[in-house]
Design a protein around this motif. Structure first.
Motif, short mmCIF file in Angstrom:
data_model
loop_
_atom_site.label_atom_id
_atom_site.label_comp_id
_atom_site.label_asym_id
_atom_site.label_seq_id
_atom_site.Cartn_x
_atom_site.Cartn_y
_atom_site.Cartn_z
N PHE A 1 0.84 -1.21 0.00
CA PHE A 1 0.00 0.00 0.00
C PHE A 1 0.87 1.25 0.00
N ALA A 2 1.87 1.28 0.87
CA ALA A 2 2.75 2.46 0.94
C ALA A 2 3.54 2.64 -0.35
N LEU A 3 4.03 1.55 -0.92
CA LEU A 3 4.80 1.65 -2.16
C LEU A 3 3.95 2.15 -3.31
N LEU A 4 2.76 1.58 -3.47
CA LEU A 4 1.88 2.00 -4.56
C LEU A 4 1.42 3.45 -4.38
N LEU A 5 1.15 3.86 -3.14
CA LEU A 5 0.76 5.24 -2.90
C LEU A 5 1.90 6.20 -3.23
N ALA A 6 3.12 5.81 -2.88
CA ALA A 6 4.28 6.66 -3.16
C ALA A 6 4.49 6.84 -4.66
N VAL A 7 4.43 5.74 -5.42
CA VAL A 7 4.69 5.85 -6.86
C VAL A 7 3.52 6.51 -7.59
N THR A 8 2.32 6.39 -7.03
CA THR A 8 1.15 7.00 -7.66
C THR A 8 1.11 8.51 -7.45
N LYS A 9 1.45 8.95 -6.25
CA LYS A 9 1.37 10.38 -5.91
C LYS A 9 2.73 11.07 -5.94
N GLY A 10 3.77 10.36 -6.33
CA GLY A 10 5.10 10.96 -6.34
C GLY A 10 5.19 12.20 -7.22
N GLU A 11 4.51 12.17 -8.37
CA GLU A 11 4.56 13.30 -9.29
C GLU A 11 3.87 14.52 -8.69
N ASP A 12 2.77 14.30 -7.96
CA ASP A 12 2.02 15.42 -7.38
C ASP A 12 2.71 15.96 -6.13
N TRP A 13 3.19 15.07 -5.28
CA TRP A 13 3.78 15.49 -4.01
C TRP A 13 5.26 15.86 -4.14
N GLY A 14 5.90 15.39 -5.20
CA GLY A 14 7.34 15.61 -5.36
C GLY A 14 8.12 14.39 -4.90
#
Length: 557
Positions: free
Chosen positions: A231-244
């Motif tokens: 869950f943490a990995l998928l959330l990071a790669v999914t929102k990485g572009e938006d959050w930086g």
């Protein structure tokens, strides 16, 4: 003592019950049950790509931002990461047939709810519910395929299975674009309802029964650590572009994911009933297949994600026209899947995979020469050529890995296979998007310095001194599109390198047909003190397996 198992009525001598009353296989053999499984799995995988083309329409209908509407896809992806690891336990505890039928009906019901959604929040909630059966179906289907198909026909069966793995994501944009543009976005969900109901009826009629393991405990700690980590990995790669990518949120999620998954491995090596037995990675051919499938999924999803963007952003085509451009690629892959399966049965995985990945590397290299003015017909031919390589290599890679796994580990192997495919696709797109953004910004910075000084607005007013705002905007827009296309070209060059590395790795795969074995018997057992004859093929020696797929002493291997 041996773990208790419960076999459903009409059990055959090999432990797998089949319709017919006397334990004999049904008249249609394994083809009819496999066709039913492929329909259910195709429906669930199709839904992951068909929704993407509807996002702009959903944004307008619900009057929300693009960041908010992305949660329709993000919530589904995150839920898959939590659900897939538990499918192995569900199959053992409740029976594969029961779990498959329940997931099929559940997917149809939750799809109907998605079609009835009245706002963004309700749709996101219903998508989370839909992802639960949607994550179970592909994993449980692969396990059932492995148990009903003879080993010497595994390649042909996996060729049919591949229609869902590769053909469904490729055809999704075309079907979704048509439904959204000409009918209504709700139909992309409602279309699952009749398919799910008919599939459940067919499954009840033709699918065999499988033994259950009632004594297997649920590994709570294992589930919490692997589900939390994914869950943490998928959330990071999914929102990485938006959050930086360098933000504290993303770095914290990645660190938590690494620690959680490392703890999961430790727990699985210690508990008596592991949720997903990590010892499955002792089988070298299986581990190789996961590595190769990861590379191929990055290449495949890179094409499926960025070619529509190239067509719509750089060349101005609509969603339906972009989807139609991808349709020939999907048809080529669909036609080649069964052929690739038969080639695997005859020649083994090495040469089909090597030739296929070499074609993929060549196709990606040719794609890196795209320009804004590239004719769409030329692009379609390049995609069809690339599809030849994907169609030849995908199923032999998966089949070569799953073929070495004993039946007692088939649930676990199927779950890992689906986890790796989902994570590799999501992670690949996220990483490629980050590279695209960085390179596009760098190219724009470099090309901005080359713009003529005349494009700078003059400070005075008047008819003769009016700044040429329209010309300046047109020049900036053209420069931006050129930078965008150049950055996409570089991504295809990266895909070519990954495919070439995979082609070299394919040379270490097995060559020649696999030995014919009963689907329920697993590998030929060898005495504990004598190395197995299969060890030379990367299969570690192991203890003698019981007829029900459970090793003496009650431990799963």
């Amino acid at each position: 003592m041996t773990r208790p198992t419960v076999t459903e009525p009409q059990a055959s001598p090999n432990g797998v019950a089949r319709p017919g009353g006397n334990g004999s296989p049904p008249a249609s053999g394994w083809v009819a049950p496999l066709a039913v499984l492929v329909v259910g799995m195709f429906m669930s995988v199709l839904d992951t790509s068909i929704v993407n083309v509807a996002l702009p329409t959903l944004q307008n209908d619900f009057s929300v931002s693009i960041q908010d509407v992305q949660w329709i896809v993000t919530a589904y992806t995150l839920t898959l990461g939590v659900v897939v690891p538990v499918t192995a336990w569900l199959g053992d505890r409740f029976g594969l047939r029961r779990v498959y039928n329940a997931a099929l009906v559940g997917f149809a019901a939750t799809s109907a709810l998605c079609g009835l959604a009245w706002d963004l929040n309700s749709l996101v909630v219903f998508r989370i519910a839909q992802a639960i059966p949607g994550g179970i179906l592909p994993a449980i289907t692969l396990t059932m395929l492995y148990r009903i198909v003879p080993r010497d026909r595994l390649g042909a069966a996996m060729g049919m299975y591949g229609l869902g793995v590769v053909f469904a994501p490729a055809v999704g944009p075309t079907l979704g674009g048509y439904l959204v543009e000409y009918i209504n976005w709700r139909l992309i969900f409602f279309v699952n309802v009749p398919v799910g109901i008919l599939g459940a009826i067919a499954a009840a009629l033709v699918l065999p029964w499988f033994p259950r393991q009632l004594g297997r405990r649920f590994d709570v700690l294992g589930f919490l650590t692997v589900a939390g980590g994914l869950f943490a990995l998928l959330l990071a790669v999914t929102k990485g572009e938006d959050w930086g990518w360098g933000s504290y949120q993303v770095l914290g999620l990645i660190a938590f994911s690494v620690l959680s998954l490392a703890l999961f491995v430790v727990i699985e090596l210690e508990v008596r009933d592991p949720l997903l037995d990590v010892r499955v990675f002792r089988y070298r051919a299986y581990s190789q297949s996961l590595a190769l499938i990861s590379l191929l999924m990055v290449v495949l999803f890179g094409v499926l994600y960025y070619i529509p963007q190239f067509l719509q952003v750089a060349q101005g085509w609509g969603a339906l026209d972009s989807g139609i451009s991808l349709l020939p690629q999907a048809l080529v892959m669909g036609l080649l899947m069964p052929i690739a399966g038969r080639l695997y049965d005859r020649f083994g995985p090495r040469w089909p995979v090597f030739i296929g990945l070499t074609i993929v590397a060549t196709g990606d290299y040719l794609l890196h020469t795209l320009t804004i003015d590239t004719p769409r017909g030329h692009l379609v031919w390049l995609l069809a050529f690339l599809a030849v390589g994907i169609g030849l290599s995908m199923m032999p890679i998966m089949t070569g890995g799953i073929a070495v796994i004993p039946v007692s580990l088939s649930n676990t192997a199927s779950a890992y296979n689906n986890v790796v495919r989902n994570v590799a696709g999501s992670l690949g797109v996220a990483m490629l998007t980050a590279i695209l953004t960085i390179q596009q910004a760098q190219m724009m910075t470099g090309r901005a310095s080359l713009l003529p000084a005349a494009t700078t607005p003059a400070p005075h007013l008047g008819p003769l001194g009016t700044p040429d705002w329209l010309g300046a905007y047109a020049l900036y827009h053209q420069t931006s599109l050129q930078a965008f296309v150049s950055a996409i070209d570089n991504l295809f060059l990266i895909g070519a390198v990954l495919a070439a590395v995979g082609a070299l790795g394919a040379l270490t795969l097995r060559s020649g047909p696999a030995p014919a074995q009963s689907p329920a018997a697993g590998p030929t057992p060898a005495p504990a003190a004598v190395p197995s004859a299969a060890a030379g093929n990367g299969i570690p020696p192991g203890p003698v397996m019981a007829r029900n797929g459970v090793a003496p002493g009650g431990h799963r291997h």
